[in-house]
Design a protein around this motif. Structure first.
Motif, PDB file in Angstrom:
ATOM      1  N   VAL B 338       0.819  -1.140   0.164  1.00  0.00           N
ATOM      2  CA  VAL B 338      -0.019   0.108   0.104  1.00  0.00           C
ATOM      3  C   VAL B 338       0.760   1.316  -0.041  1.00  0.00           C
ATOM      4  O   VAL B 338       0.699   2.101  -0.896  1.00  0.00           O
ATOM      5  CB  VAL B 338      -0.976   0.086   1.262  1.00  0.00           C
ATOM      6  N   ALA B 339       2.131   1.288   0.800  1.00  0.00           N
ATOM      7  CA  ALA B 339       2.828   2.270   0.816  1.00  0.00           C
ATOM      8  C   ALA B 339       3.498   2.778  -0.405  1.00  0.00           C
ATOM      9  O   ALA B 339       3.432   3.852  -1.044  1.00  0.00           O
ATOM     10  CB  ALA B 339       3.962   2.164   1.743  1.00  0.00           C
ATOM     11  N   ARG B 340       3.711   1.714  -1.078  1.00  0.00           N
ATOM     12  CA  ARG B 340       4.557   1.950  -2.490  1.00  0.00           C
ATOM     13  C   ARG B 340       3.648   2.210  -3.670  1.00  0.00           C
ATOM     14  O   ARG B 340       4.114   3.126  -4.318  1.00  0.00           O
ATOM     15  CB  ARG B 340       5.162   0.413  -2.791  1.00  0.00           C
ATOM     16  N   ILE B 341       2.329   1.877  -3.528  1.00  0.00           N
ATOM     17  CA  ILE B 341       1.476   2.427  -4.430  1.00  0.00           C
ATOM     18  C   ILE B 341       0.898   3.697  -3.968  1.00  0.00           C
ATOM     19  O   ILE B 341       0.874   4.707  -5.168  1.00  0.00           O
ATOM     20  CB  ILE B 341       0.006   1.514  -4.250  1.00  0.00           C
ATOM     21  N   VAL B 342       0.917   4.115  -2.922  1.00  0.00           N
ATOM     22  CA  VAL B 342       0.669   5.462  -2.554  1.00  0.00           C
ATOM     23  C   VAL B 342       1.664   6.366  -2.781  1.00  0.00           C
ATOM     24  O   VAL B 342       1.458   7.458  -3.331  1.00  0.00           O
ATOM     25  CB  VAL B 342       0.344   5.815  -0.888  1.00  0.00           C
ATOM     26  N   LEU B 343       2.909   5.925  -2.825  1.00  0.00           N
ATOM     27  CA  LEU B 343       4.063   6.755  -3.089  1.00  0.00           C
ATOM     28  C   LEU B 343       4.152   6.866  -4.775  1.00  0.00           C
ATOM     29  O   LEU B 343       5.101   7.808  -5.354  1.00  0.00           O
ATOM     30  CB  LEU B 343       5.176   6.350  -2.637  1.00  0.00           C
ATOM     31  N   GLY B 344       3.431   6.210  -5.445  1.00  0.00           N
ATOM     32  CA  GLY B 344       3.617   6.038  -7.010  1.00  0.00           C
ATOM     33  C   GLY B 344       4.813   5.501  -7.380  1.00  0.00           C
ATOM     34  O   GLY B 344       5.245   5.776  -8.561  1.00  0.00           O
ATOM     35  N   LEU B 345       5.383   4.626  -6.501  1.00  0.00           N
ATOM     36  CA  LEU B 345       6.505   3.587  -6.912  1.00  0.00           C
ATOM     37  C   LEU B 345       5.817   2.391  -7.506  1.00  0.00           C
ATOM     38  O   LEU B 345       6.857   1.439  -7.954  1.00  0.00           O
ATOM     39  CB  LEU B 345       7.366   3.341  -5.827  1.00  0.00           C
ATOM     40  N   LEU B 346       4.862   1.898  -7.407  1.00  0.00           N
ATOM     41  CA  LEU B 346       4.085   0.771  -7.885  1.00  0.00           C
ATOM     42  C   LEU B 346       2.787   1.086  -8.693  1.00  0.00           C
ATOM     43  O   LEU B 346       1.916   1.906  -8.102  1.00  0.00           O
ATOM     44  CB  LEU B 346       4.096  -0.104  -6.726  1.00  0.00           C
ATOM     45  N   GLU B 347       2.451   0.201  -9.549  1.00  0.00           N
ATOM     46  CA  GLU B 347       1.030   0.993 -10.031  1.00  0.00           C
ATOM     47  C   GLU B 347       0.144  -0.309  -9.710  1.00  0.00           C
ATOM     48  O   GLU B 347       0.381  -1.403  -9.552  1.00  0.00           O
ATOM     49  CB  GLU B 347       1.138   0.818 -11.586  1.00  0.00           C
ATOM     50  N   PRO B 348      -1.031   0.133  -9.293  1.00  0.00           N
ATOM     51  CA  PRO B 348      -1.882  -0.758  -8.619  1.00  0.00           C
ATOM     52  C   PRO B 348      -2.578  -1.314  -9.992  1.00  0.00           C
ATOM     53  O   PRO B 348      -2.939  -0.901 -11.135  1.00  0.00           O
ATOM     54  CB  PRO B 348      -3.058   0.162  -8.003  1.00  0.00           C
ATOM     55  N   ASP B 349      -3.177  -2.714  -9.726  1.00  0.00           N
ATOM     56  CA  ASP B 349      -4.012  -3.408 -10.728  1.00  0.00           C
ATOM     57  C   ASP B 349      -5.339  -2.808 -11.059  1.00  0.00           C
ATOM     58  O   ASP B 349      -5.820  -2.943 -11.941  1.00  0.00           O
ATOM     59  CB  ASP B 349      -4.069  -4.930 -10.548  1.00  0.00           C
ATOM     60  N   ALA B 350      -6.025  -2.363  -9.912  1.00  0.00           N
ATOM     61  CA  ALA B 350      -7.224  -1.750  -9.927  1.00  0.00           C
ATOM     62  C   ALA B 350      -7.033  -0.837  -8.736  1.00  0.00           C
ATOM     63  O   ALA B 350      -6.542  -0.727  -7.509  1.00  0.00           O
ATOM     64  CB  ALA B 350      -8.172  -2.900  -9.635  1.00  0.00           C
TER      65      ALA B 350
END
Lengths: 286, 554
Positions: B338-350
Motif C-alpha cells: 500500500v505504501a509503495r502504491i501511495v508513493l507512486g512507486l508501484l502501479e495498482p492493478d485496480a
C-alpha cells in the motif's frame, strides 16, 4: 551484540595490514610503471641497437638477460616492451569498462526491449572465444598497439556489460533509489547519481584482474603476428621470435615470458588485495 | 519462582575485547544466578553488553574476548577453565542456545529433522530409529504441527514462527538444564511471539532454567521471574519482574519504561529531548481538507510457478491534512505494498489514489514527477535509504526542489537539520558515521526538504532502540504540530500505532479488517484479528509514571 559486532569489525580492520605477497606485487607493478613511462631509466641499451657479433650471447656481464638473434639486449627490449603491454592492459580494460557501462545504462534505462537487445547481443559475443573475436577485429583494422587495445577491449566489453547490469538490477531496488524516485528525480538523473556510481566499485575490482588478462591477450595477438610491427619490442613478439632459437639459447624466449607472467601475477595479486579491502569496507557500511 | 539451589552462578563477570584500537570493556561487572525452573531476563539496549553476556555463557564470547570472573559455575562445575572439548559437551548438552535469527541458525541445505537429530546424536549416542523418534518427539514438544512432515522439510519451507520453534527443539534436543535465549522473539510478529513465549513458559514449568536476553521490557514481563536491566556493561537494577515494571528504582529503568509507547503515554512526550521547533519551513501548499483518497486498491504479484499472490485487495482509506493515519498489520499483510502504491512507486492493478482530489496513481510518470514532492517517504532502515557515498549535506540536498548556490544550500540544509534536532556539524558526515537515531532524523529532514503534504512512514522506528524510538516518535509529533503535514504511519507495533495515530486501519492478508478512531478501535475492537493482536500484546502492567508526562499542547 553491538560489542561483538564492533569487535568483529575491528578484527576485519586488522586484516587490512599489507600482506607480504601484496607488497611484493605492488613493488613490482611500480617497477612496471617506471619501465612503461621512462624505459631509458632501466634499460642499459637501445632496444633496437643491432650487434650481430654478440648474437645469442646468453646471460652475462654486459647483457644480464643475454642478447637475441640480432645481438639486441634482451633486458632492454623487455623494458621497452613494457609500454605496449601496459597500454593494451590498461587501455583495453578501460575501454571495456566504459563500453560496458554505456551498454548496461542503455539496457537499464531503455526499458524491456532495449534490455533484451543489449543482453542477447552480449550473449552472442560471449559465445565466441575472446581471442578469436580480437583476432577478427585486428584482421579488419590492421596490426598496431592501438588496434590491439581496441580489439581486446571490444572482446571483453560484453562481460563487463553483463556484470554491471547485474549490479544495477540490485541497486535499482535499493531503498535509496526508491527514495530518489519519490523525490521526483528523473530516471537518467537517478541513474547517473546513484545507480551507476554504486554499481561500479565491485566492477573496478574485477577490472584489476582483467588488466592481467588483457596483457596476456595483447601478447597473444603479437605472438600470432597481429600486434605492433617489428622491430618494435613487444613481449609476445619476442616470445615468438625467441621460440625459433630455444635450442641455441633459452634466455631469448624465457625472460620475456617471465616478464609477462610476473606482470600478470602481480596484477592479479594486487587485484585480490583490493577486492579484500573493498569487501571489508562494504561489510562495515552494510 | 523457584527457591531451589541456583543452577548457574555468575559473580563479577567481566568481558573485554582486545582490538588493535584498544580494549573495549563490553561487560564491566555482572552478578547473577539462575535456578531451575526460573527465568531471569536481561534487558538492555543495543551495546549494553547483554548479548556478550549470553555468548560468554555458551563459551563463544567472540574473537579477541578476554573473560574474567570471580565465579562462573553451572551446577557446581567451573565454566571458566573448560577445555574446548569439554565446552562442546556442555554447549547443547547442558546449556541450550536459542539465537534471534532462526533462518541463519538453521543450515539451509539440511532438513529440519537432521538439524534436531544432530543435537540429539552429539550428546547421546543412540540408534537410528531412536533418533528419528526422538526428533519427532522434540518437534511435537515444540508444538510444531505435523512433526513427521516438518522434519523432512528445509528451513526455508517453514514460516518464521515454525522456524523459531525448530530452533528451540534443536536447543533442547539433549535436554539441557539451562536455556540461553538471545532475543528469541524479536524478529517475529506479535501473535507468533506470544506463542513462542508460551512455549518457553511451558519448558520453564518443567524445570528448565531460562536466561532470556531482550531489548523489549514488555516481552520480558510475560515470562521472566526476575529482570536485570543492563546498561553500559553493568546491571543497573535487578529485581522481581513485578517490581521492576511497576516501581523501577534506577533512573535508567524509569527512562526505559517511559519510552515504551502505549495507551498510557498517548499524547505525551516519550523522551527527555526538548521539543523540536519546526517554525522555519514553508507550510504545505494545502493546509486543510482531504489530502489523500485511496479507493479499492488491488495488487497481485506473480510468484514461482505462474501462481499469482494477492498482496492487496480492495483497500480504501482517506487521509486528512495534518492527521496521522496508522496502518497496523503483521508481516505479509500488504501494508508496505500500500505504501509503495501511495508513493507512486508501484502501479495498482485496480483502484486509485487521488491527491487533493486530483488523480495521482492514474497519472503517467512524466506528469506525476512534478507533483512527487508532495508525498514523501521515510523508510525502516535509514542506512539503506541513503546512497553510501553521499554526505549528509548531499543526502538532504537531494530533497530540495530548487538548486540554490553552494553557500545558500548549506544554510538551508543546516536549517532543516535543526528542525529535526540535529547539529549542523553533521553536514559533512557520511551515513555510516551516524547513530541509528541520527540517521532516521536525516531521513526525516530529507523527506521534509521539498515541503510535502504527506509523509509515508514505513516502519520508521522498528529498527531503533526503545529510547531512540521515543525520540523519533516525539519528533514526528512536534513536526506535525508545526507543519500540519499528514502522516501515513505504517507499523507492526500496536503500541507505536496507538501512540501516534488519530485514526487506524488494521490490515490482514491484504485486506482492511478494521477502521476507526484509534482510541475506539483499541478500546472496542470489532474484528477478531484486532482482538487477537491486542491480546497478544505483552502489556506492561501499568508502567510507572512517565519521566515527563506533560500533556502536549495540541
Amino acid at each position: 551484540m553491538t560489542a561483538v559486532a564492533s569487535a568483529e569489525r575491528l578484527a576485519g580492520a586488522g586484516d587490512r595490514r599489507v600482506r607480504p605477497g601484496a607488497a611484493l606485487a605492488w613493488t613490482f607493478l611500480a617497477l612496471v610503471a617506471v619501465a612503461a613511462l621512462w624505459p631509458s631509466l632501466l634499460a642499459g641499451h637501445e632496444p633496437n641497437a643491432v650487434d650481430p657479433a654478440h648474437a645469442l650471447a646468453g646471460p652475462g656481464a654486459g647483457h644480464p638477460f643475454g642478447t637475441d638473434q640480432l645481438g639486441r639486449d634482451v633486458l632492454s627490449r623487455i623494458v621497452y616492451g613494457t609500454r605496449a603491454s601496459v597500454t593494451i592492459g590498461l587501455g583495453a580494460t578501460a575501454f571495456a569498462v566504459v563500453a560496458g557501462s554505456v551498454l548496461s545504462t542503455l539496457a537499464a534505462l531503455g526499458g524491456r526491449a532495449a534490455d533484451e537487445l543489449v543482453m542477447r547481443t552480449t550473449d552472442v559475443f560471449l559465445a565466441f572465444p575472446g581471442l578469436l573475436l580480437a583476432m577478427l577485429v585486428v584482421a579488419v583494422l590492421g596490426g598496431s598497439t592501438l588496434n590491439a587495445t581496441l580489439a581486446i577491449g571490444m572482446s571483453s566489453a560484453p562481460g563487463f556489460a553483463r556484470l554491471i547490469r547485474g549490479q544495477m538490477l540490485v541497486i535499482r531496488e535499493s531503498d535509496y533509489v526508491q527514495a530518489a524516485r519519490a523525490l521526483g528525480r528523473r530516471p537518467l538523473d537517478v541513474h547517473l547519481r546513484h545507480t551507476l556510481p554504486n554499481a561500479l566499485p565491485p566492477v573496478l575490482v574485477l577490472a584489476t584482474v582483467q588488466v592481467g588478462a588483457a596483457i596476456i591477450g595483447g601478447s597473444s595477438l603479437s605472438f600470432l603476428g597481429l600486434g605492433p610491427k617489428p622491430p618494435t619490442a613487444e613481449w609476445g613478439a619476442m616470445l615468438a621470435e625467441g621460440r625459433s632459437f630455444l635450442a641455441a639459447d633459452w634466455a631469448v624466449a624465457v625472460f620475456p615470458g617471465l616478464a609477462l607472467t610476473a606482470t600478470v601475477v602481480a596484477c592479479n595479486v594486487a587485484g585480490r588485495g583490493l577486492q579484500r579491502r573493498f569487501e571489508g569496507r562494504r561489510h562495515v557500511v552494510r | 519462582m523457584s527457591s531451589a539451589e541456583p543452577l548457574l552462578r555468575v559473580e563479577d563477570l567481566q568481558v573485554a575485547f582486545h582490538t588493535p584500537q584498544g580494549v573495549v570493556q563490553a561487560v564491566r561487572t555482572v552478578d547473577f544466578t539462575v535456578a531451575p525452573g526460573e527465568c531471569l531476563a536481561v534487558v538492555g539496549e543495543s551495546g549494553s553488553g547483554k548479548s556478550v553476556t549470553a555468548r560468554t555463557l555458551i563459551g563463544l564470547p567472540g574473537p579477541g574476548a578476554r573473560v574474567r570472573a570471580r565465579r562462573l559455575t553451572l551446577d557446581g562445575e567451573d565454566l571458566l577453565g573448560l577445555s574446548e572439548r569439554r565446552w562442546r559437551e556442555v554447549r547443547g548438552g547442558r546449556i541450550g542456545f536459542m539465537p534471534q535469527d532462526a533462518l541463519s541458525a538453521l543450515d539451509p541445505l539440511r532438513k529440519v529433522g537432521a538439524e534436531v537429530a544432530e543435537g540429539l546424536r552429539n550428546h547421546r549416542p543412540a540408534r537410528r530409529a531412536d533418533v528419528r523418534a526422538g526428533v519427532v518427539e522434540l518437534l511435537r514438544l515444540a508444538r510444531i504441527p505435523e512433526p513427521d512432515l516438518r522434519a523432512r522439510q528445509y528451513a526455508h519451507q517453514l514460516s518464521g514462527g515454525l522456524r523459531q520453534r525448530a530452533v528451540l527443539a534443536t536447543a533442547l534436543a539433549a535436554g539441557p538444564g539451562l536455556l540461553v535465549a538471545d532475543e528469541p522473539t524479536t524478529a517475529l510478529d506479535v501473535t507468533v511471539q506470544a506463542r513462542i513465549l508460551d512455549l518457553l513458559a511451558a519448558r520453564k514449568a518443567e524445570g528448565v532454567a531460562i536466561l532470556l536476553i531482550s531489548h523489549d521490557l514488555a516481552v520480558v514481563g510475560r515470562l521472566a521471574d526476575r529482570i536485570a536491566v543492563m546498561h553500559d556493561g553493568v546491571f543497573v537494577e535487578t529485581g522481581p519482574t513485578e517490581r521492576i515494571l511497576t516501581e523501577p528504582a534506577h533512573p535508567y529503568t524509569r527512562r526505559l519504561l517511559a519510552a515504551v509507547p502505549s495507551a498510557h503515554a498517548k499524547g505525551t512526550r516519550l523522551s527527555l529531548e526538548p521539543p523540536a521547533t519546526p517554525a522555519k519551513a514553508p507550510p504545505p501548499e494545502v493546509a486543510s481538507g482531504r489530502v489523500l483518497e485511496v479507493s479499492g486498491l488491488t495488487k497481485t504479484f506473480r510468484t514461482v510457478g505462474r501462481r499469482r499472490r494477492t498482496a492487496v485487495e480492495d483497500v480504501s482509506f482517506t487521509l486528512e491534512a495534518g492527521e496521522t493515519l496508522g496502518v497496523l498489520g503483521e508481516s505479509g499483510s500488504g501494508k508496505s505494498t500500500v505504501a509503495r502504491i501511495v508513493l507512486g512507486l508501484l502501479e495498482p492493478d485496480a483502484g486509485s489514489v487521488a491527491l487533493h482530489g486530483r488523480p495521482w496513481s492514474a497519472l503517467r510518470e512524466p506528469a506525476r514527477r512534478p507533483l512527487r514532492h508532495r508525498i514523501q517517504f521515510v523508510q525502516q532502515d535509514p542506512l539503506a535509504s541513503f546512497d553510501p557515498r553521499y554526505t549528509v549535506e548531499r543526502i538532504v540536498a537531494e530533497g530540495l526542489r530548487d538548486r540554490p548556490g553552494p553557500g545558500r544550500r548549506r544554510d538551508r540544509i543546516a536549517d532543516l537539520l535543526e528542525q529535526v534536532g540535529l547539529d549542523g556539524a553533521l553536514l559533512d558526515r557520511r551515513p555510516a558515521q551516524l547513530s541509528g537515531g541520527q540517521r532516521q532524523r536525516v531521513a526525516i529532514a530529507r523527506a521534509l526538504a521539498p515541503g510535502p503534504d504527506v509523509i509515508v512512514c514505513d516502519e520508521p522506528v522498528s529498527a531503533l532502540d526503545v529510547s531512540v524510538q521515543a525520540q523519533i516518535l516525539d519528533l514526528f509529533a512536534d513536526l506535525q504540530r508545526g507543519l500540519r503535514v499528514a502522516l501515513l504511519f505504517i507499523s507492526h507495533d500496536l503500541g507505536v500505532i496507538y501512540h501516534v495515530s488519530d485514526r487506524v486501519i488494521v490490515m490482514k492478508g491484504g485486506r482492511v479488517v478494521e477502521t476507526g478512531e484509534a482510541a475506539e478501535v483499541f478500546a472496542r475492537p470489532r474484528h477478531e484479528h484486532t482482538r487477537e493482536l491486542l491480546s497478544a500484546l505483552p502489556e506492561l502492567r501499568d508502567a510507572g509514571p512517565a519521566a515527563t508526562s506533560s500533556p502536549s499542547p495540541s
